[in-house]
Design a protein around this motif. Structure first.
Motif, PDB file in Angstrom:
ATOM      1  N   GLN A  33       2.573 -24.718 -28.553  1.00  0.00           N
ATOM      2  CA  GLN A  33       3.100 -23.351 -28.534  1.00  0.00           C
ATOM      3  C   GLN A  33       2.005 -22.295 -28.555  1.00  0.00           C
ATOM      4  N   CYS A  34       1.039 -22.458 -29.479  1.00  0.00           N
ATOM      5  CA  CYS A  34       0.027 -21.401 -29.615  1.00  0.00           C
ATOM      6  C   CYS A  34      -1.347 -21.797 -29.083  1.00  0.00           C
ATOM      7  N   GLY A  35      -1.554 -23.085 -28.803  1.00  0.00           N
ATOM      8  CA  GLY A  35      -2.837 -23.530 -28.280  1.00  0.00           C
ATOM      9  C   GLY A  35      -3.898 -23.768 -29.348  1.00  0.00           C
ATOM     10  N   ALA A  36      -3.553 -23.556 -30.626  1.00  0.00           N
ATOM     11  CA  ALA A  36      -4.522 -23.780 -31.703  1.00  0.00           C
ATOM     12  C   ALA A  36      -4.800 -25.274 -31.850  1.00  0.00           C
ATOM     13  N   GLN A  37      -6.049 -25.585 -32.198  1.00  0.00           N
ATOM     14  CA  GLN A  37      -6.424 -26.979 -32.394  1.00  0.00           C
ATOM     15  C   GLN A  37      -6.414 -27.308 -33.882  1.00  0.00           C
ATOM     16  N   HIS A  38      -5.942 -28.514 -34.193  1.00  0.00           N
ATOM     17  CA  HIS A  38      -5.846 -28.976 -35.575  1.00  0.00           C
ATOM     18  C   HIS A  38      -6.299 -30.428 -35.634  1.00  0.00           C
ATOM     19  N   VAL A  39      -6.698 -30.851 -36.821  1.00  0.00           N
ATOM     20  CA  VAL A  39      -6.973 -32.258 -37.076  1.00  0.00           C
ATOM     21  C   VAL A  39      -5.846 -32.754 -37.972  1.00  0.00           C
ATOM     22  N   VAL A  40      -5.189 -33.820 -37.541  1.00  0.00           N
ATOM     23  CA  VAL A  40      -4.077 -34.388 -38.316  1.00  0.00           C
ATOM     24  C   VAL A  40      -4.341 -35.848 -38.597  1.00  0.00           C
ATOM     25  N   GLU A  41      -3.771 -36.327 -39.702  1.00  0.00           N
ATOM     26  CA  GLU A  41      -3.867 -37.755 -40.023  1.00  0.00           C
ATOM     27  C   GLU A  41      -2.603 -38.438 -39.555  1.00  0.00           C
ATOM     28  N   VAL A  42      -2.769 -39.564 -38.903  1.00  0.00           N
ATOM     29  CA  VAL A  42      -1.647 -40.358 -38.419  1.00  0.00           C
ATOM     30  C   VAL A  42      -1.709 -41.688 -39.141  1.00  0.00           C
TER      31      VAL A  42
ATOM     32  N   LEU B 156      -4.678 -50.333 -41.759  1.00  0.00           N
ATOM     33  CA  LEU B 156      -3.694 -49.704 -42.633  1.00  0.00           C
ATOM     34  C   LEU B 156      -4.130 -48.344 -43.155  1.00  0.00           C
ATOM     35  N   THR B 157      -5.215 -47.807 -42.622  1.00  0.00           N
ATOM     36  CA  THR B 157      -5.673 -46.491 -43.063  1.00  0.00           C
ATOM     37  C   THR B 157      -5.277 -45.446 -42.036  1.00  0.00           C
ATOM     38  N   ALA B 158      -5.211 -44.240 -42.499  1.00  0.00           N
ATOM     39  CA  ALA B 158      -4.853 -43.130 -41.616  1.00  0.00           C
ATOM     40  C   ALA B 158      -5.962 -42.913 -40.586  1.00  0.00           C
ATOM     41  N   THR B 159      -5.556 -42.473 -39.408  1.00  0.00           N
ATOM     42  CA  THR B 159      -6.498 -42.128 -38.347  1.00  0.00           C
ATOM     43  C   THR B 159      -6.426 -40.626 -38.142  1.00  0.00           C
ATOM     44  N   GLN B 160      -7.568 -39.987 -38.032  1.00  0.00           N
ATOM     45  CA  GLN B 160      -7.582 -38.553 -37.772  1.00  0.00           C
ATOM     46  C   GLN B 160      -7.639 -38.317 -36.275  1.00  0.00           C
ATOM     47  N   LEU B 161      -6.768 -37.419 -35.818  1.00  0.00           N
ATOM     48  CA  LEU B 161      -6.716 -37.080 -34.401  1.00  0.00           C
ATOM     49  C   LEU B 161      -6.828 -35.571 -34.240  1.00  0.00           C
ATOM     50  N   ALA B 162      -7.522 -35.154 -33.198  1.00  0.00           N
ATOM     51  CA  ALA B 162      -7.565 -33.736 -32.843  1.00  0.00           C
ATOM     52  C   ALA B 162      -6.384 -33.474 -31.919  1.00  0.00           C
ATOM     53  N   VAL B 163      -5.562 -32.493 -32.290  1.00  0.00           N
ATOM     54  CA  VAL B 163      -4.380 -32.165 -31.492  1.00  0.00           C
ATOM     55  C   VAL B 163      -4.368 -30.670 -31.200  1.00  0.00           C
ATOM     56  N   THR B 164      -3.683 -30.316 -30.133  1.00  0.00           N
ATOM     57  CA  THR B 164      -3.525 -28.913 -29.752  1.00  0.00           C
ATOM     58  C   THR B 164      -2.053 -28.558 -29.836  1.00  0.00           C
ATOM     59  N   CYS B 165      -1.751 -27.455 -30.514  1.00  0.00           N
ATOM     60  CA  CYS B 165      -0.379 -26.991 -30.645  1.00  0.00           C
ATOM     61  C   CYS B 165       0.127 -26.567 -29.266  1.00  0.00           C
TER      62      CYS B 165
END
Length: 122
Positions: free
Chosen positions: A108-117, A97-106
């Motif tokens: 459109q611009c190719g920038a990488q981000h870490v998001v919580e799912v 039940l906790t958020a998972t952090q994922l590395a994603v690439t945009c």
């Protein structure tokens, strides 16, 4: 294939102090079932005070605490705040039940981000 972990051992930061002054710190929590989250909703204490739900759910899934013969709502009520928060966090992690952090690439611009799912229902 890995085995499903249905129980985990834990050690409370402070520990539950029983009526004789004995401190109980080690315990076992089991994986929650649907019934563990549904049946407490029928309890009048939860209907009158929704925050009490966590007490009843933890009393169902904490199967052992030190040498206590059983873990019931009164035991969970008697926990120190730090220990209650610890068990809530453990419950959330054990039951996914906790958020998972994922590395994603945009795309459109190719920038990488870490998001919580968050999991469904989280």
């Amino acid at each position: 294939m890995t085995a499903l972990v249905t129980e985990v051992e834990f050690e409370l930061p402070k520990g539950y102090v029983d009526a004789t002054g004995t401190v109980h710190r080690t315990g076992v929590m089991r994986l929650a079932t649907a019934a563990d989250e549904i049946y407490p909703l029928k309890d009048p204490r939860v209907r009158n005070w929704p925050a009490y739900l966590v007490v009843l759910v933890l009393a169902r899934v904490v199967t052992k605490l030190g040498s206590l013969p059983e873990v019931h709502a009164g035991v969970v009520e008697g926990l120190f705040s730090e220990d209650l928060a610890y068990l809530q966090d453990l419950y959330n992690r054990l039951n996914g039940l906790t958020a998972t952090q994922l590395a994603v690439t945009c795309p459109q611009c190719g920038a990488q981000h870490v998001v919580e799912v968050m999991p469904l229902g989280g």
